[in-house]
Write an enzyme that holds these catalytic residues in place. Structure first.
Site, PDB file in Angstrom:
ATOM      1  N   HIS A 150       0.839  -1.197   0.000  1.00  0.00           N
ATOM      2  CA  HIS A 150       0.000   0.000   0.000  1.00  0.00           C
ATOM      3  C   HIS A 150       0.872   1.245   0.000  1.00  0.00           C
ATOM      4  O   HIS A 150       1.511   1.570   1.004  1.00  0.00           O
ATOM      5  CB  HIS A 150      -0.939   0.000   1.212  1.00  0.00           C
ATOM      6  CG  HIS A 150      -1.882  -1.157   1.227  1.00  0.00           C
ATOM      7  ND1 HIS A 150      -2.993  -1.227   0.418  1.00  0.00           N
ATOM      8  CD2 HIS A 150      -1.841  -2.331   1.914  1.00  0.00           C
ATOM      9  CE1 HIS A 150      -3.622  -2.377   0.623  1.00  0.00           C
ATOM     10  NE2 HIS A 150      -2.937  -3.070   1.525  1.00  0.00           N
ATOM     11  N   TRP A 176      10.300   1.162   2.359  1.00  0.00           N
ATOM     12  CA  TRP A 176      10.943   2.306   1.720  1.00  0.00           C
ATOM     13  C   TRP A 176      11.021   3.498   2.674  1.00  0.00           C
ATOM     14  O   TRP A 176      10.652   4.616   2.335  1.00  0.00           O
ATOM     15  CB  TRP A 176      10.226   2.703   0.421  1.00  0.00           C
ATOM     16  CG  TRP A 176      10.140   1.592  -0.566  1.00  0.00           C
ATOM     17  CD1 TRP A 176       9.015   0.955  -0.999  1.00  0.00           C
ATOM     18  CD2 TRP A 176      11.229   0.963  -1.252  1.00  0.00           C
ATOM     19  NE1 TRP A 176       9.329  -0.030  -1.901  1.00  0.00           N
ATOM     20  CE2 TRP A 176      10.691  -0.061  -2.077  1.00  0.00           C
ATOM     21  CE3 TRP A 176      12.620   1.155  -1.241  1.00  0.00           C
ATOM     22  CZ2 TRP A 176      11.482  -0.859  -2.874  1.00  0.00           C
ATOM     23  CZ3 TRP A 176      13.405   0.341  -2.038  1.00  0.00           C
ATOM     24  CH2 TRP A 176      12.832  -0.642  -2.842  1.00  0.00           C
ATOM     25  N   ILE A 177      11.521   3.231   3.875  1.00  0.00           N
ATOM     26  CA  ILE A 177      11.544   4.241   4.929  1.00  0.00           C
ATOM     27  C   ILE A 177      12.938   4.863   5.025  1.00  0.00           C
ATOM     28  O   ILE A 177      13.895   4.209   5.461  1.00  0.00           O
ATOM     29  CB  ILE A 177      11.130   3.630   6.277  1.00  0.00           C
ATOM     30  CG1 ILE A 177       9.790   2.883   6.145  1.00  0.00           C
ATOM     31  CG2 ILE A 177      11.064   4.715   7.342  1.00  0.00           C
ATOM     32  CD1 ILE A 177       8.645   3.722   5.628  1.00  0.00           C
ATOM     33  N   ALA A 256       6.358  17.978   3.423  1.00  0.00           N
ATOM     34  CA  ALA A 256       7.578  17.419   2.832  1.00  0.00           C
ATOM     35  C   ALA A 256       7.619  17.648   1.326  1.00  0.00           C
ATOM     36  O   ALA A 256       8.683  17.914   0.756  1.00  0.00           O
ATOM     37  CB  ALA A 256       7.679  15.941   3.149  1.00  0.00           C
ATOM     38  N   GLU A 377       6.310  10.227  -2.103  1.00  0.00           N
ATOM     39  CA  GLU A 377       5.474  11.302  -1.573  1.00  0.00           C
ATOM     40  C   GLU A 377       4.490  11.811  -2.629  1.00  0.00           C
ATOM     41  O   GLU A 377       4.273  13.015  -2.777  1.00  0.00           O
ATOM     42  CB  GLU A 377       6.342  12.416  -1.000  1.00  0.00           C
ATOM     43  CG  GLU A 377       7.172  11.918   0.177  1.00  0.00           C
ATOM     44  CD  GLU A 377       8.023  12.972   0.822  1.00  0.00           C
ATOM     45  OE1 GLU A 377       7.646  14.153   0.750  1.00  0.00           O
ATOM     46  OE2 GLU A 377       9.062  12.615   1.388  1.00  0.00           O
TER      47      GLU A 377
END
Length: 398
Positions: A150, A176-177, A256, A377
């Site tokens: 997700h 993907w942090i 961001a 993002e």
């Protein structure tokens, strides 16, 4: 005779063809120059090697240095934060990404996601506990929203938190942090019986782990991780008390994304500058290639898009400082500026020819980094649909 007729025109500045610097005050310029000097000293001599090896050595030291120049949580007020304007923060993002997108991502995730979430939605106790150390770079933060299955649809996240007496028990995975493996604290978003909530999770909590993701071909000089929460027990005061629902993480993402609008123009500027210098010195057919019409056409088109993008970022920054920036306008900026930045990198590569793929030049590194920036993002398609809905009043998301 008009004043404009009496006043001699300033000389044309190839580095600032639209005179954007005239819009800045001395503090704006000082902050921009401070960040530019730091990046030139601490990042540029090493970044090609870091990128080639796929590592960001000394990240904790870099974070402390960034904290010392006020770049972490830069536009936040109090708790050790610099309290800079949004425009000043934007120029910092531009200069950091001119060095490398991975460095700007470190700062964006720290300040605009993790710190911003705590600053806006946290309790006073949470703010006092975490923000001063994060502003100083002593504590690195990360932000857990995206999951393996997700990304663009965070409402369907599977990570969940259940009440167990006074405690919360958090279970799930995030993917993907940025900063995950080196973070001292994670802001993790999860489904609860009350709706989506944010949790402040100390990295040392039992059941919490953050394995690093390897084998990337983009953002290689950046720490990227998975977050694994296996029944992580958290006290009642770990939850961010001031928000329930997707408006929490989405407002953080909007903040961001604003930094990305600026940052992408830094990557574009670095590639463009490399192309200009190369065109002035590379000789073919007896003269520099910058003297040929087709090369000049490429340079002119790139300059137009680059400085239009900076003007757009500056305009959005002024709106944000005035409290008038809408999420749709942030989507406008990210969609345009990242897309144009990638095209500038690709065109710069054609001017450099085969040398354009070498890490001796920044162009290919910026181009591959921007492929990640293009979709994180908010993908191109999501921002197009945000604008499409705003323009027509019709929701095409579902």
């Amino acid at each position: 005779m008009s004043a404009s007729a009496r006043t001699p025109l300033p000389p044309f500045d190839p580095a600032d063809p639209l005179g954007i610097d005239d819009l800045l005050d001395p503090e704006d310029l000082a902050i921009r120059d401070t960040v530019r000097s730091w990046a030139a000293d601490r990042v540029l001599p090493h970044i090609a090697d870091w990128y080639e090896k796929g590592e960001l050595p000394g990240i904790r030291e870099l974070a402390r240095e960034l904290g010392s120049i006020g770049a972490l949580g830069m536009s936040l007020e109090g708790y050790g934060c610099a309290g800079a304007t949004s425009v000043q923060y934007g120029f910092a993002c531009l200069e950091l990404e001119a060095a490398d997108s991975g460095i700007r991502s470190l700062v964006s995730v720290q300040g605009s996601l993790a710190m911003y979430a705590i600053h806006r939605f946290g309790s006073e106790e949470q703010k006092r506990r975490w923000l001063p150390g994060m502003a100083a770079g002593e504590i690195i933060g990360c932000f857990g929203l995206t999951e393996p299955d997700h990304g663009s649809d965070p409402a369907s996240m599977r990570t969940h938190a259940k009440k167990d007496g006074a405690d919360w028990v958090l279970t799930g995975r995030k993917m993907w942090i940025t900063n995950g493996s080196v973070a001292g604290v994670a802001v993790v978003w999860a489904q609860t019986d009350e709706g989506i909530r944010g949790f402040v999770v100390p990295a040392g909590s039992p059941g919490f782990s953050a394995p690093e993701i390897k084998h990337k071909w983009s953002l290689r000089a950046s720490v990227t991780s998975e977050l694994v929460m296996d029944e992580v027990r958290l006290p009642a005061d770990a939850v961010l008390p001031e928000v329930v629902g997707l408006k929490g993480p989405l407002s953080c993402l909007s903040h961001a994304r604003y930094g990305i609008v600026w940052g992408a123009m830094g990557a574009a500027r670095s590639s463009f500058d490399a192309a200009v210098e190369y065109a002035k010195t590379r000789e073919q057919f007896g003269r520099p290639i910058g003297g040929f019409q087709l090369t000049q056409a490429k340079l002119a088109d790139m300059a137009v898009e680059l400085h239009k993008g900076v003007l757009l970022a500056h305009h959005l920054g002024r709106r944000l400082d005035a409290g008038r920036l809408r999420p749709e306008q942030v989507s406008f900026g990210k969609l345009n500026n990242v897309r144009e930045a990638i095209e500038i990198c690709r065109t710069s590569r054609t001017i450099l020819g085969a040398n354009g793929i070498s890490l001796e030049y920044p162009v290919m590194r910026h181009a591959t980094n921007l492929e990640s920036v293009l979709t994180y993002e908010g993908t191109v398609e999501m921002h197009q649909l945000v604008l499409g809905k705003a323009l027509t009043g019709l929701d095409a998301f579902r």
